[in-house]
Design an enzyme around this catalytic site. Structure first.
Site, PDB file in Angstrom:
ATOM      1  N   ASP A 259      66.789  17.640  50.053  1.00 49.20           N
ATOM      2  CA  ASP A 259      66.469  18.939  50.638  1.00 49.20           C
ATOM      3  C   ASP A 259      66.197  18.678  52.119  1.00 49.20           C
ATOM      4  O   ASP A 259      65.872  17.557  52.528  1.00 49.20           O
ATOM      5  CB  ASP A 259      65.284  19.615  49.956  1.00 49.20           C
ATOM      6  CG  ASP A 259      65.257  21.123  50.255  1.00 49.20           C
ATOM      7  OD1 ASP A 259      65.924  21.554  51.228  1.00 49.20           O
ATOM      8  OD2 ASP A 259      64.570  21.874  49.536  1.00 49.20           O
TER       9      ASP A 259
HETATM   10  C1  BGC Z   1      65.513  24.850  51.203  1.00 46.90           C
HETATM   11  C2  BGC Z   1      66.861  24.674  50.534  1.00 46.90           C
HETATM   12  C3  BGC Z   1      67.962  25.002  51.504  1.00 46.90           C
HETATM   13  C4  BGC Z   1      67.815  24.125  52.733  1.00 46.90           C
HETATM   14  C5  BGC Z   1      68.866  24.345  53.783  1.00 46.90           C
HETATM   15  C6  BGC Z   1      65.444  24.111  52.520  1.00 46.90           C
HETATM   16  O1  BGC Z   1      64.274  24.440  53.203  1.00 46.90           O
HETATM   17  O2  BGC Z   1      64.498  24.403  50.341  1.00 46.90           O
HETATM   18  O3  BGC Z   1      66.948  25.473  49.394  1.00 46.90           O
HETATM   19  O4  BGC Z   1      69.200  24.827  50.898  1.00 46.90           O
HETATM   20  O5  BGC Z   1      66.550  24.385  53.333  1.00 46.90           O
HETATM   21  O6  BGC Z   1      68.704  25.576  54.397  1.00 46.90           O
END
Ligand code: BGC
Length: 720
Positions: A259
């Site tokens: 993530d």
């Molecule tokens: C979120 C993800 C997301 C990623 C990219 C993160 O903060 O938890 O779900 O895909 O950001 O935007």
């Protein structure tokens, strides 16, 4: 003879398709090895971490392109600047916004999940993305989780079945799905550091199955490791989760992606099994899997075999998602139609004293509530979208009743601005009048109306349905309960439309004429909602999570369970002490639910016949069948649910667990027989001491019903 030939030729076609797929896999593996053999250490390192907010480098010298990711999961996120989160202000990235994944889950329709994935995947392909960051399959453990709306409810079987189809649909476009957030990311409060303590049985029975199905049945090409910790290690460094379970037990051959900002050190990421790092703060060369990783490879502290395994996975992802001349499609009429259809099939009718569907000759309709005009495609954080159009509920109702006078009164004001820089709204949603005046205006307007429709609920600002924080309360915000009580006193036929991605308290439900659960529906919000209100679509959605009367009724009783607390070392600890008793598994034992899991009404009625089992004793498989008749006067669909109860178990088991469902369309008076074939897996529990699934001999019951609290017929059988 013709039939035999037909079967034979179908078998040949399937065999050929199977051979072709195997050939393609073999080709990709060959290419991966050829490319890997030619790559320098620097080139290998380069494909394992970001070079911009959403991309990783390819190998230009060898003609390998960059890898581009984008959110997910409800549409393709507008492009950001190379190095900043802000929207880059492109003019070609206004997408089709699809309903939130809770809505898809509420449709209980596997084919629709495939169609959703295929449709959004076509848009991702058109926008030249290799990886779409979704679907989210974290289980709804608490109604307060800020990201429930991006997930698929409280039941692992339902979430897994739909996630697998969504993944297949996305990947039919040579765009990888990225199943997130692996694992145990069930709250936003302390999402970046909270450490989840959960026993193995609960982990395997509740929190892993949807991921497993998305990987094994869906064939997901990538997975996103979560922010939180489990068992003392960050999910992005978690060898147990990524190496042992995902890659080991499940045989996942895709790439484990962090993530954004979920990696905290080089050894952890390298040894824990993570493959590609995104979103770390600072210069790209300083990423944990960049220069620091290279240094440890050169010094011999970290192994080259481990490195090569990661590079293979990154290359495989790259090759699997090669466009090969295919360019997808964007903003097509089909995509708009898909979005509207998913919305219409996911809306759940929770209560109806006969006021719905609205009569076509309505003279005056009064629409109330901020959510009738509030843009909801923006907000919620990373899943926020910029859409080409967003039909508001008010607009949808106006369009569906062109002859009627449709009057709008704000009625309440959240005071929350619409987030995002690309606010696409036909209405000015700011408000300056005092609350009392808004209510007085509404009370006056409803007096002579044929219908009163209040569109309220939550919104997608922080502390509502939004990533980053949990909700502060289970109650509806902005004084809605009191306002609805006042309105219902003069208009007991009021239709309350709840827009939310999470369960909310609905204490006034018995005092109003109808309650409609309408989720976040994307570009076609107003049309999908009006389809159901007008009866153009007969509602067939069923709740993917329980709506308890209050939070006190639920399984999370202590601060240790939720939201957790800091231990003596300052680490935020969360204890899943309710074990497997999540959602209906809890309410089945303790009561306290207002609208149960699996519940939803229709404008027609269905009669269930007697359930029958194909045998009294199950060996490896058993078929349970039941006749279902549409006893009303309109065509409609019913979600028939199969739950299994273990009557003689050596361990505690839930009263029952969902193990099958079918959505069945019936004309008035029509009868169909619905069949479910189950295997031993449907009877098993996870025996943590033996680390295996066990189906114990003894008596079981197959319970067939219209919701988890409405079993219509049951049949007993034995497992030998
Ligand atoms: C979120 C993800 C997301 C990623 C990219 C993160 O903060 O938890 O779900 O895909 O950001 O935007």
């Amino acid at each position: 003879m013709n039939k035999v030939l037909g079967v034979l030729s179908l078998a040949c076609v399937l065999l050929l398709a199977g051979c072709k797929a195997a050939d393609k896999r073999a080709d990709i593996e060959k290419e991966v090895e050829e490319v890997l053999a030619q790559m320098t250490l620097d080139e290998k390192i380069a494909v394992l971490h970001a070079q911009s907010k959403f991309s990783a480098r390819g190998v230009p010298r060898l003609g390998i392109p960059e890898l581009w990711c984008d959110d997910g999961p409800h549409g393709v996120r507008p492009d950001t600047f190379w190095d900043k989160w802000a929207s880059a202000g492109q003019t070609n990235d206004s997408c089709t916004a699809y309903p939130s994944l809770t809505c898809l889950a509420a449709s209980w329709n596997r084919d629709l999940a495939y169609r959703y994935g295929r449709s959004v995947g076509e848009e991702a392909r058109y926008r030249k993305k290799n990886v779409l960051l979704g679907p989210g399959v974290n289980i709804c453990r608490t109604p307060l989780n800020g990201r429930n709306f991006e997930y698929m409810g409280e039941d692992p079987y339902l979430a897994g079945e739909l996630a697998a189809r969504y993944v297949q649909g996305v990947q039919s476009n040579k765009v990888a799905a990225c199943v997130k957030h692996f694992a145990l990311n069930n709250q936003e409060c302390h999402r970046m550091d909270g450490n989840v303590n959960v026993d193995d049985r609960t982990l395997y029975e509740i929190y892993l199955p949807a991921f497993k199905k998305a990987v094994q049945q869906g064939g997901a090409w990538s997975i996103m490791a979560a922010y939180n910790q489990y068992d003392g290690a960050f999910a992005c460094h978690n060898a147990r989760l990524i190496k042992d379970i995902l890659k080991g037990e499940w045989g996942f051959d895709g790439a484990a992606i962090s993530d954004w900002g979920g990696v905290h050190d080089t050894e952890g990421a390298a040894r824990g099994g993570l493959d590609i790092e995104f979103g770390t703060a600072g210069a790209y060369n300083d990423y944990y899997l960049a220069e620091p990783y290279k240094a440890r490879i050169v010094s011999g502290e970290l192994s080259e075999d481990e490195l090569n395994d990661k590079v293979r996975r990154a290359l495989r992802l790259n090759f699997r998602t090669r466009a090969d001349g295919y360019s997808g499609s964007f903003l097509s009429p089909e995509h708009t139609a898909d979005s509207r259809r998913i919305g219409g099939e996911g809306i759940v009718l929770l209560r109806n004293n006969g006021v719905l569907p609205l009569a076509g000759n309505a003279r005056k309709i009064v629409v109330l509530g901020e959510n009738a005009i509030r843009p909801m495609v923006v907000g919620g954080s990373s899943s926020s979208l910029k859409t080409q159009h967003e039909i508001s509920p008010l607009q949808g109702i106006r369009d569906a009743f062109p002859e009627a006078e449709v009057v709008y009164c704000r009625t309440y004001y959240s005071g929350m601005p619409t987030p995002g820089s690309y606010n696409y709204s036909q209405y000015d949603i700011t408000e300056t009048r005092p609350a009392g005046e808004l209510l007085t205006e509404a009370l006056a307007a409803v007096e002579d109306a044929d219908y009163v429709i209040f569109v309220g609920g939550l919104n997608k600002n922080e502390t509502q349905d939004c990533e980053g924080e949990d909700r502060l309360s289970y109650e509806l915000p902005f004084g809605q309960n009191a306002i609805i009580e006042r309105l219902a006193a003069v208009r007991p036929d009021l239709v309350f439309v709840n827009i939310s991605g999470s369960p909310v308290a609905l204490p006034f439900a018995e005092k109003v004429g109808a309650v409609v659960q309408a989720w976040y529906l994307g570009s076609e919000t107003g049309n999908a909602l009006a389809d159901v209100l007008s009866g153009a679509v007969n509602p067939s959605g069923k709740l993917p999570f329980s709506f308890p009367v209050s939070l006190e009724e639920g399984p999370l009783k202590t601060e240790r369970q939720y939201p957790g607390s800091a231990d003596e070392k300052g680490v935020w600890q969360v204890y899943y002490e309710e074990g497997i008793y999540v959602g209906y598994r809890w309410y089945d034992l303790h009561g306290g639910v207002q609208f149960p899991f699996g519940y939803g009404l229709s404008y027609t009625t269905f009669e269930y016949g007697q359930a029958k089992a194909s045998a009294k004793v199950m060996k490896d498989r058993l078929t349970v069948s039941i006749p279902l008749t549409n006893t009303g006067d309109r065509a409609g669909a019913e979600v028939v649910q199969l739950y299994i109860a273990d009557e003689e178990a050596s361990v505690d088991r839930p009263v029952k667990e969902l193990k099958g469902f079918e959505k069945v369309w019936l004309e008035p008076g029509e009868t169909k027989t619905v069949s479910f074939t189950i295997g031993r897996d449907a009877l098993s529990f996870f025996d943590a001491s033996r680390h295996e699934w066990v189906a114990e001999p003894g008596v079981f019951k197959a319970l067939v019903g219209a919701s988890s609290a409405d079993i219509r017929s049951e049949v007993e059988f034995r497992l030998k």
